[in-house]
Write a protein that holds these residues in place. Sequence first.
Motif, PDB file in Angstrom:
ATOM      1  N   LYS A 295       3.709   9.955 -19.988  1.00 33.75           N
ATOM      2  CA  LYS A 295       4.869   9.114 -19.681  1.00 33.75           C
ATOM      3  C   LYS A 295       4.493   7.644 -19.823  1.00 33.75           C
ATOM      4  CE  LYS A 295       7.674  12.021 -16.668  1.00 33.75           C
ATOM      5  NZ  LYS A 295       7.046  13.341 -16.608  1.00 33.75           N
ATOM      6  N   HIS A 296       5.339   6.919 -20.546  1.00 36.76           N
ATOM      7  CA  HIS A 296       5.129   5.487 -20.719  1.00 36.76           C
ATOM      8  C   HIS A 296       5.802   4.705 -19.598  1.00 36.76           C
ATOM      9  CE1 HIS A 296       3.439   5.604 -24.830  1.00 36.76           C
ATOM     10  NE2 HIS A 296       4.194   6.684 -24.974  1.00 36.76           N
ATOM     11  N   ILE A 297       5.307   3.498 -19.376  1.00 36.14           N
ATOM     12  CA  ILE A 297       5.955   2.617 -18.404  1.00 36.14           C
ATOM     13  C   ILE A 297       7.282   2.124 -18.999  1.00 36.14           C
ATOM     14  CG2 ILE A 297       3.816   1.872 -17.292  1.00 36.14           C
ATOM     15  CD1 ILE A 297       3.951  -0.670 -19.025  1.00 36.14           C
TER      16      ILE A 297
ATOM     17  N   THR B 271      19.162   7.370 -21.072  1.00 30.44           N
ATOM     18  CA  THR B 271      18.393   6.132 -21.153  1.00 30.44           C
ATOM     19  C   THR B 271      17.749   5.938 -22.525  1.00 30.44           C
ATOM     20  OG1 THR B 271      16.556   7.373 -20.201  1.00 30.44           O
ATOM     21  CG2 THR B 271      17.857   6.011 -18.704  1.00 30.44           C
ATOM     22  N   ARG B 272      17.718   6.961 -23.349  1.00 30.21           N
ATOM     23  CA  ARG B 272      17.051   6.870 -24.646  1.00 30.21           C
ATOM     24  C   ARG B 272      18.001   6.295 -25.702  1.00 30.21           C
ATOM     25  NH1 ARG B 272      12.613   9.901 -26.402  1.00 30.21           N
ATOM     26  NH2 ARG B 272      11.961   9.602 -24.248  1.00 30.21           N
ATOM     27  N   LEU B 273      17.536   5.329 -26.460  1.00 31.29           N
ATOM     28  CA  LEU B 273      18.280   4.775 -27.605  1.00 31.29           C
ATOM     29  C   LEU B 273      19.712   4.354 -27.245  1.00 31.29           C
ATOM     30  CD1 LEU B 273      17.133   7.385 -30.288  1.00 31.29           C
ATOM     31  CD2 LEU B 273      16.361   5.003 -30.155  1.00 31.29           C
TER      32      LEU B 273
ATOM     33  N   GLU C  80       7.293  -0.227 -22.019  1.00 31.21           N
ATOM     34  CA  GLU C  80       6.964   0.373 -23.315  1.00 31.21           C
ATOM     35  C   GLU C  80       8.128   1.203 -23.839  1.00 31.21           C
ATOM     36  OE1 GLU C  80       2.078   0.563 -23.144  1.00 31.21           O
ATOM     37  OE2 GLU C  80       3.187   2.452 -22.996  1.00 31.21           O
ATOM     38  N   GLU C  81       8.864   1.843 -22.938  1.00 33.64           N
ATOM     39  CA  GLU C  81      10.045   2.599 -23.361  1.00 33.64           C
ATOM     40  C   GLU C  81      11.065   1.679 -24.014  1.00 33.64           C
ATOM     41  OE1 GLU C  81       8.808   5.673 -23.486  1.00 33.64           O
ATOM     42  OE2 GLU C  81      10.875   6.273 -23.063  1.00 33.64           O
ATOM     43  N   THR C  82      11.319   0.559 -23.379  1.00 33.05           N
ATOM     44  CA  THR C  82      12.282  -0.404 -23.934  1.00 33.05           C
ATOM     45  C   THR C  82      11.823  -0.912 -25.295  1.00 33.05           C
ATOM     46  OG1 THR C  82      12.734  -1.081 -21.660  1.00 33.05           O
ATOM     47  CG2 THR C  82      13.552  -2.523 -23.405  1.00 33.05           C
TER      48      THR C  82
ATOM     49  N   SER D 264      11.936   8.748 -34.204  1.00 32.65           N
ATOM     50  CA  SER D 264      11.635   7.329 -34.425  1.00 32.65           C
ATOM     51  C   SER D 264      11.152   6.655 -33.147  1.00 32.65           C
ATOM     52  CB  SER D 264      12.860   6.595 -34.978  1.00 32.65           C
ATOM     53  OG  SER D 264      13.863   6.478 -33.987  1.00 32.65           O
ATOM     54  N   HIS D 265      11.642   7.127 -32.013  1.00 37.77           N
ATOM     55  CA  HIS D 265      11.183   6.557 -30.746  1.00 37.77           C
ATOM     56  C   HIS D 265       9.673   6.793 -30.566  1.00 37.77           C
ATOM     57  CE1 HIS D 265      11.394   5.563 -26.386  1.00 37.77           C
ATOM     58  NE2 HIS D 265      10.484   6.515 -26.290  1.00 37.77           N
ATOM     59  N   GLU D 266       9.229   7.992 -30.887  1.00 34.83           N
ATOM     60  CA  GLU D 266       7.795   8.276 -30.748  1.00 34.83           C
ATOM     61  C   GLU D 266       6.978   7.579 -31.833  1.00 34.83           C
ATOM     62  OE1 GLU D 266       6.683   9.510 -28.112  1.00 34.83           O
ATOM     63  OE2 GLU D 266       8.563  10.287 -27.293  1.00 34.83           O
ATOM     64  N   LEU D 267       7.542   7.539 -33.041  1.00 34.28           N
ATOM     65  CA  LEU D 267       6.851   6.798 -34.102  1.00 34.28           C
ATOM     66  C   LEU D 267       6.687   5.332 -33.702  1.00 34.28           C
ATOM     67  CD1 LEU D 267       5.643   6.792 -36.975  1.00 34.28           C
ATOM     68  CD2 LEU D 267       7.942   6.301 -37.855  1.00 34.28           C
ATOM     69  N   ALA D 268       7.705   4.793 -33.040  1.00 36.57           N
ATOM     70  CA  ALA D 268       7.624   3.405 -32.573  1.00 36.57           C
ATOM     71  C   ALA D 268       6.477   3.226 -31.582  1.00 36.57           C
ATOM     72  CB  ALA D 268       8.956   2.985 -31.948  1.00 36.57           C
ATOM     73  N   HIS D 269       6.311   4.161 -30.666  1.00 37.59           N
ATOM     74  CA  HIS D 269       5.170   4.078 -29.737  1.00 37.59           C
ATOM     75  C   HIS D 269       3.859   4.015 -30.515  1.00 37.59           C
ATOM     76  CE1 HIS D 269       7.001   4.440 -25.814  1.00 37.59           C
ATOM     77  NE2 HIS D 269       7.570   5.618 -26.068  1.00 37.59           N
ATOM     78  N   ILE D 270       3.759   4.836 -31.550  1.00 34.68           N
ATOM     79  CA  ILE D 270       2.514   4.870 -32.329  1.00 34.68           C
ATOM     80  C   ILE D 270       2.313   3.551 -33.067  1.00 34.68           C
ATOM     81  CG2 ILE D 270       1.378   5.978 -34.309  1.00 34.68           C
ATOM     82  CD1 ILE D 270       2.733   8.621 -33.381  1.00 34.68           C
TER      83      ILE D 270
ATOM     84  N   GLY E  58       6.556  14.331 -21.136  1.00 37.94           N
ATOM     85  CA  GLY E  58       6.928  13.015 -21.654  1.00 37.94           C
ATOM     86  C   GLY E  58       7.981  12.324 -20.807  1.00 37.94           C
ATOM     87  N   ASN E  59       8.469  11.185 -21.320  1.00 38.13           N
ATOM     88  CA  ASN E  59       9.539  10.458 -20.625  1.00 38.13           C
ATOM     89  C   ASN E  59      10.855  11.214 -20.749  1.00 38.13           C
ATOM     90  OD1 ASN E  59       7.581   8.053 -21.562  1.00 38.13           O
ATOM     91  ND2 ASN E  59       8.710   7.458 -19.747  1.00 38.13           N
ATOM     92  N   THR E  60      11.719  11.036 -19.772  1.00 36.63           N
ATOM     93  CA  THR E  60      13.014  11.707 -19.798  1.00 36.63           C
ATOM     94  C   THR E  60      13.968  10.990 -20.754  1.00 36.63           C
ATOM     95  OG1 THR E  60      13.666  10.375 -17.912  1.00 36.63           O
ATOM     96  CG2 THR E  60      12.872  12.596 -17.463  1.00 36.63           C
TER      97      THR E  60
END
Length: 625
Positions: free
Chosen positions: A474-476, A536-538, A479-481, A438-444, A526-528
């Motif tokens: 890697k996103h800034i 840091t993810r979710l 964008e990750e947030t 879902s994190h990657e889908l959100a980027h899209i 990708g991002n860590t």
Amino acid sequence: MRNWNWKQTAAVVGLAMVASISAGTMSAAAQQAAGTPAAAPSSTATVTQTPATAAAPDATQTAPPSDQTGGAASQQGPGQAQASQTIAPPPPTVAPTTMDQVVNLFIQREHGLIKVLSARTPVVETYLQNLTNDPQLGPVPSEDHYFLGRLDMGETVDRKDYLKEENQSMQSRLLGGFHKLYKVEYQPTGFSWMVYADRTDFDREHYDFAYIRREFLGDVRCLVFDVKPKAKSGRGRFLGRIWVEDQDFNIVRLNGTYSQAARNTFFFHMDSWRLNLIPGYWVPAFIYSEEGDFSAGVKNKLAFKAQTRIWGYDLKKGGKDDELTNIRVDSVQDSSASAQDASPLQAEREWQQQAEDNVVERLTAAGLLAPEGDVDHILQTVVNNLEVTNNIDLPRPVRTRVLLTAPLETFSVGNTIVISRGLIDVLPDEASLAAVLSHELAHIVLGHNLGSKYAFNDRMLFSDDSTYSNLGFKHIPEEETAADKKAIELLKNSPYAQKLDNVGLFLKALQARTPQLSALLTTHLGNTLAENGTVTRLTALESQGPALDNTKLDQIAALPLGGRIKINPWDDKAEMVKTAPVAITSARDKMPFEVTPFYPRLARFGTGAPAAAPTTAAANGNTGN
Ligand SMILES: [Zn+2]
């Protein structure tokens, strides 16, 4: 219910998959009675990790080799000019009548294998965990190391490292502080030694062979021999046991070490497995290494477990000569419905599609991405579940692909979401899979597209071993947030909304091991998922759900590596592991994010169908089965 069951849209795609996924689930394992028939009878008490069996490879290798049959056979399509060469099976063996003849045969076969693979440059990945003793959990990782490269299996053993920064101090990084004690033979030459019993002198002049017994490994009946180097045969000779299949007399497993190390050097113990992926040959696929005594109370200076995986045998050689021929730029299609001109927005989308296709092809050619396959159907079903329930309607469909490597990472390029094998392995359930996707889908959905510069084809012109320095997604931080925020919104509208406690539990388990697993958490494209020892993810989901409790045997927060995805080392295809559930009987059985031995279920090429090389009579005559 922690099974990866389908929710809504899965019915058509996934029925066959449901069974395999459920079979591989740890929750099923926890609920099972202890007497469940195990797939591998002699498997140790580990849970569900049976990383690979010989998946029946597709027919790409079965054509007769055009280079040995004169001009007549070389009638393949012109587009196949760069396709991999096929390998002819070895000539049929004359049926042996004595064990002495069997020894001659497997020596001959081993030399044949070395010759056949000498033109190959497969990908080699080693993931190593140093161990420390935990009173409750037994040996647990204290730190980890990761190596990835291409192994040149020709005369000169060479290993091109994808991870340049680790190249210089590979040896010292490998064992942390231990390098002062030992000069570790785990360098390029060491790799080749662990792949073969003896690269140069596997013969009767250098070794004694003693027949032990017959034994099944998986579906394959084997003859077991002990192998000892003769006195004064030199350093670095194989000492241990080999398993030889009883039809063509190929070595299928080696277990032991190398003897007579030079002063201050040290050879690892290893268990090396081969798979029958092409007719007549068993190719090295998995090597498990382990050193040290893990029993409580033993003070160990050297204790580790390591998994080495080899794949990409069928990749084109990544040398300088042909690196330009690796690049295919034919993926741009005119997909417009009519002869209309492209609007500016259509042009923008075409451009992004071109970049996406370029990157996917380039990563596949480098042996880092699995070709599209069954696992992608599962991943796409989960993505689809998120899309449908959130009314997401994108101009182009979202695709998914499996990154073949172990480090835990996801990234997206254009509308393609990429998730690593290691990450799929350790996720405990479908909701956790949905969460990372879902994190990657959100980027899209948010239009955070980074890849469009790769629509310029000159940016695809680099050698395979410099892939990581030429590609990056890697996103800034902003964008990750934003992607995390959007992802949680998507999850809360989805069929996984009631399962987010499990995701919280996974994140807690990840946090608990993050300080010790920096190599597994170092991403390369990708991002860590974690930074400076903190997940840091979710993070908004991390507080959700119950506390992490190792004593609760039914609480499976994260799985060991290797339990879900298996890779066909010849063609890189990924598929779900089919394992019989094994009961978890103590907290030590959980092994989250950990390395375990390999126990692939061996099967002959084509599983059941006769291999290209005829079966010899000797096997049947000798065994009396
Ligand atoms: Zn991201």
